[in-house]
Design a protein around this motif. Structure first.
Motif, mmCIF file in Angstrom:
data_model
loop_
_atom_site.group_PDB
_atom_site.id
_atom_site.type_symbol
_atom_site.label_atom_id
_atom_site.label_comp_id
_atom_site.label_asym_id
_atom_site.label_seq_id
_atom_site.Cartn_x
_atom_site.Cartn_y
_atom_site.Cartn_z
ATOM 1 N N ALA A 315 8.671 71.917 -76.159
ATOM 2 C CA ALA A 315 9.932 72.044 -76.906
ATOM 3 C C ALA A 315 10.944 71.083 -76.308
ATOM 4 O O ALA A 315 10.946 70.839 -75.090
ATOM 5 C CB ALA A 315 10.470 73.468 -76.854
ATOM 6 N N SER A 316 11.796 70.518 -77.160
ATOM 7 C CA SER A 316 12.873 69.628 -76.730
ATOM 8 C C SER A 316 12.381 68.509 -75.823
ATOM 9 O O SER A 316 13.022 68.140 -74.840
ATOM 10 C CB SER A 316 13.969 70.432 -76.011
ATOM 11 N N GLY A 317 11.219 67.978 -76.129
ATOM 12 C CA GLY A 317 10.693 66.840 -75.381
ATOM 13 C C GLY A 317 10.009 67.180 -74.075
ATOM 14 O O GLY A 317 9.614 66.274 -73.331
ATOM 15 N N THR A 318 9.822 68.465 -73.775
ATOM 16 C CA THR A 318 9.162 68.862 -72.522
ATOM 17 C C THR A 318 7.921 69.697 -72.817
ATOM 18 O O THR A 318 7.981 70.677 -73.563
ATOM 19 C CB THR A 318 10.109 69.684 -71.627
ATOM 20 N N LEU A 319 6.811 69.279 -72.222
ATOM 21 C CA LEU A 319 5.553 70.014 -72.332
ATOM 22 C C LEU A 319 5.374 70.867 -71.086
ATOM 23 O O LEU A 319 5.453 70.371 -69.959
ATOM 24 C CB LEU A 319 4.378 69.044 -72.478
ATOM 25 N N TRP A 320 5.144 72.174 -71.284
ATOM 26 C CA TRP A 320 4.879 73.095 -70.195
ATOM 27 C C TRP A 320 3.392 73.434 -70.193
ATOM 28 O O TRP A 320 2.782 73.661 -71.248
ATOM 29 C CB TRP A 320 5.668 74.391 -70.369
ATOM 30 N N LEU A 321 2.782 73.476 -68.990
ATOM 31 C CA LEU A 321 1.364 73.791 -68.853
ATOM 32 C C LEU A 321 1.207 74.809 -67.731
ATOM 33 O O LEU A 321 1.639 74.582 -66.601
ATOM 34 C CB LEU A 321 0.566 72.525 -68.537
ATOM 35 N N TRP A 322 0.577 75.947 -68.076
ATOM 36 C CA TRP A 322 0.350 77.035 -67.116
ATOM 37 C C TRP A 322 -1.150 77.107 -66.864
ATOM 38 O O TRP A 322 -1.923 77.495 -67.739
ATOM 39 C CB TRP A 322 0.903 78.326 -67.703
ATOM 40 N N VAL A 323 -1.559 76.717 -65.654
ATOM 41 C CA VAL A 323 -2.976 76.634 -65.296
ATOM 42 C C VAL A 323 -3.211 77.438 -64.025
ATOM 43 O O VAL A 323 -2.711 77.067 -62.947
ATOM 44 C CB VAL A 323 -3.413 75.177 -65.068
ATOM 45 N N GLY A 324 -3.969 78.518 -64.132
ATOM 46 C CA GLY A 324 -4.187 79.345 -62.951
ATOM 47 C C GLY A 324 -2.854 79.854 -62.430
ATOM 48 O O GLY A 324 -2.053 80.443 -63.154
ATOM 49 N N ASP A 325 -2.556 79.567 -61.148
ATOM 50 C CA ASP A 325 -1.287 79.971 -60.555
ATOM 51 C C ASP A 325 -0.259 78.841 -60.580
ATOM 52 O O ASP A 325 0.855 79.010 -60.059
ATOM 53 C CB ASP A 325 -1.508 80.400 -59.096
ATOM 54 N N ALA A 326 -0.610 77.700 -61.151
ATOM 55 C CA ALA A 326 0.279 76.531 -61.136
ATOM 56 C C ALA A 326 0.990 76.360 -62.478
ATOM 57 O O ALA A 326 0.499 76.758 -63.529
ATOM 58 C CB ALA A 326 -0.518 75.275 -60.813
ATOM 59 N N LEU A 327 2.160 75.737 -62.412
ATOM 60 C CA LEU A 327 2.944 75.460 -63.605
ATOM 61 C C LEU A 327 3.411 74.011 -63.548
ATOM 62 O O LEU A 327 4.002 73.577 -62.566
ATOM 63 C CB LEU A 327 4.157 76.391 -63.674
ATOM 64 N N GLY A 328 3.108 73.247 -64.601
ATOM 65 C CA GLY A 328 3.516 71.854 -64.654
ATOM 66 C C GLY A 328 4.373 71.584 -65.871
ATOM 67 O O GLY A 328 4.253 72.257 -66.898
ATOM 68 N N ARG A 329 5.262 70.565 -65.745
ATOM 69 C CA ARG A 329 6.098 70.153 -66.874
ATOM 70 C C ARG A 329 6.027 68.644 -67.016
ATOM 71 O O ARG A 329 5.959 67.908 -66.037
ATOM 72 C CB ARG A 329 7.556 70.586 -66.649
ATOM 73 N N SER A 330 6.011 68.187 -68.247
ATOM 74 C CA SER A 330 5.900 66.756 -68.516
ATOM 75 C C SER A 330 6.842 66.385 -69.656
ATOM 76 O O SER A 330 6.976 67.130 -70.628
ATOM 77 C CB SER A 330 4.459 66.393 -68.894
ATOM 78 N N SER A 331 7.479 65.226 -69.521
ATOM 79 C CA SER A 331 8.366 64.735 -70.586
ATOM 80 C C SER A 331 7.731 63.618 -71.392
ATOM 81 O O SER A 331 8.376 63.012 -72.225
ATOM 82 C CB SER A 331 9.688 64.241 -69.980
ATOM 83 N N ASP A 332 6.431 63.334 -71.120
ATOM 84 C CA ASP A 332 5.737 62.259 -71.840
ATOM 85 C C ASP A 332 4.334 62.704 -72.273
ATOM 86 O O ASP A 332 3.370 61.968 -72.134
ATOM 87 C CB ASP A 332 5.661 60.981 -71.006
#
Length: 338
Positions: A315-332
């Motif tokens: 949303a709003s140009g940011t991709l959120w990824l929840w993998v196992g216990d980790a959380l990542g965010r990407s703008s591309d």
């Protein structure tokens, strides 16, 4: 009177000797020919059994979309060394998710863990600081909803869910307008939303009503609007609809894909077990389901433990990824992460 001695001519004796020698030579030549013939047959048999055996591996091919009237693409066999045959991703198939994620912007998102009805309590969490901290809320208490199936976040204060009622595990629509401080049920909104009832994964509920799914078991829906959505099936195929699930596109098979999410122009897919990504690979999908690799989120978690444990939302140009216990965010779209 003495009998005169008989004279035997020398030429006759020599003739006999010559005959014997001729017969012996004939027999020797005959034996030699038989031996040569037997050796020749043995050599041919040895050459035949020693011929190299060619091994063919099967590699997974990602077909491009074809018209619905065409035959569904299948895997193509190609000659490959035994060590590089079928990738591990080919053995990984998607399963119903155990976690849901709904992004609002670069810092705000909702998430929830889920499971079977009626034991899986609905306790959604909210972050407003990019996942540094999470506020836990209780949806089961005021609404008796369990086993959340779909999450749609529109703001920090507003999020809606489709879950299953604790009493009979029937689909239930719940929503909060107050940042999760309280939840209410809205039965009249259920018919107008997208969801898949785990009791019947061969049916998709859309704003147009209950429609036949494109496969026997839909695992995940990625919804763009009231008419456009994509469905990921338990066999790994992806279908798209542009008319609220009335009809579906020809399928596309993407190896290792575990979940989907929607974007402004199409969809994103998260795949694992791929040779060129030691983690979760992000694929961009056009609305026609043509795909391209967008990025890779590295994780030490074994690919075999990730089906059902990967959630993704943008949303709003940011991709959120929840993998196992980790959380990542990407703008591309997954090319880089923070």
């Amino acid at each position: 009177m003495a009998r005169p001695s008989r004279h035997v001519p020398r030429d006759t004796s020599r003739r006999r000797t010559g005959v014997y020698i001729g017969i012996a030579a004939f027999i020797a030549v005959d034996i030699l020919l038989i031996v040569l013939a037997l050796n020749s047959n043995r050599a041919a048999a040895t050459a035949e059994t020693a011929a190299p055996i060619h091994t063919f591996g099967v590699t997974s091919v990602e077909p491009t979309p074809t018209p619905a009237s065409k035959v569904t693409p299948t895997k193509t066999a190609t000659a490959t060394p035994a060590s590089t045959a079928t990738p591990a991703a080919a053995t990984l198939l998607p399963v119903p998710p155990t976690r849901l994620l709904g992004a609002v912007d670069a810092k705000t998102a909702w998430r929830a863990q889920t499971g079977s009805c009626p034991t899986a309590a609905a306790t959604p969490e909210l972050t407003t600081d990019a996942g540094v901290t999470w506020k836990k809320t209780d949806a089961s208490g005021p609404t008796k909803v369990t086993a959340l199936q779909r999450l749609t976040a529109t703001s920090e204060s507003t999020v809606e869910f489709v879950g299953l009622a604790k009493q009979d595990c029937a689909p239930q629509f719940v929503k909060t307008f107050v940042t999760g401080d309280n939840y209410s049920s809205y039965p009249d909104k259920l018919a107008g939303t997208w969801y898949v009832n785990p009791a019947d994964r061969a049916t998709v509920q859309s704003p147009a009503g209950a429609e036949k799914a494109p496969c026997d078991a839909v695992v995940t829906l990625a919804v763009r609007d009231s008419k456009n959505a994509a469905a990921l099936c338990a066999d790994g195929r992806v279908f798209a609809t542009t008319d609220a699930a009335t009809t579906w596109s020809a399928p596309v098979t993407l190896s290792g894909v575990l979940t989907l999410t929607d974007t402004d122009t199409g969809y994103l897919a998260a795949a694992v077990g791929r040779a060129d990504c030691a983690g979760v690979q992000v694929l961009t999908l056009k609305s026609s389901l043509e795909s391209a690799v967008s990025g890779c989120y590295p994780t030490p978690t074994p690919a075999q433990s990730l089906p059902g444990n990967v959630a993704m939302s943008g949303a709003s140009g940011t991709l959120w990824l929840w993998v196992g216990d980790a959380l990542g965010r990407s703008s591309d779209d997954g090319a880089t992460w923070k």
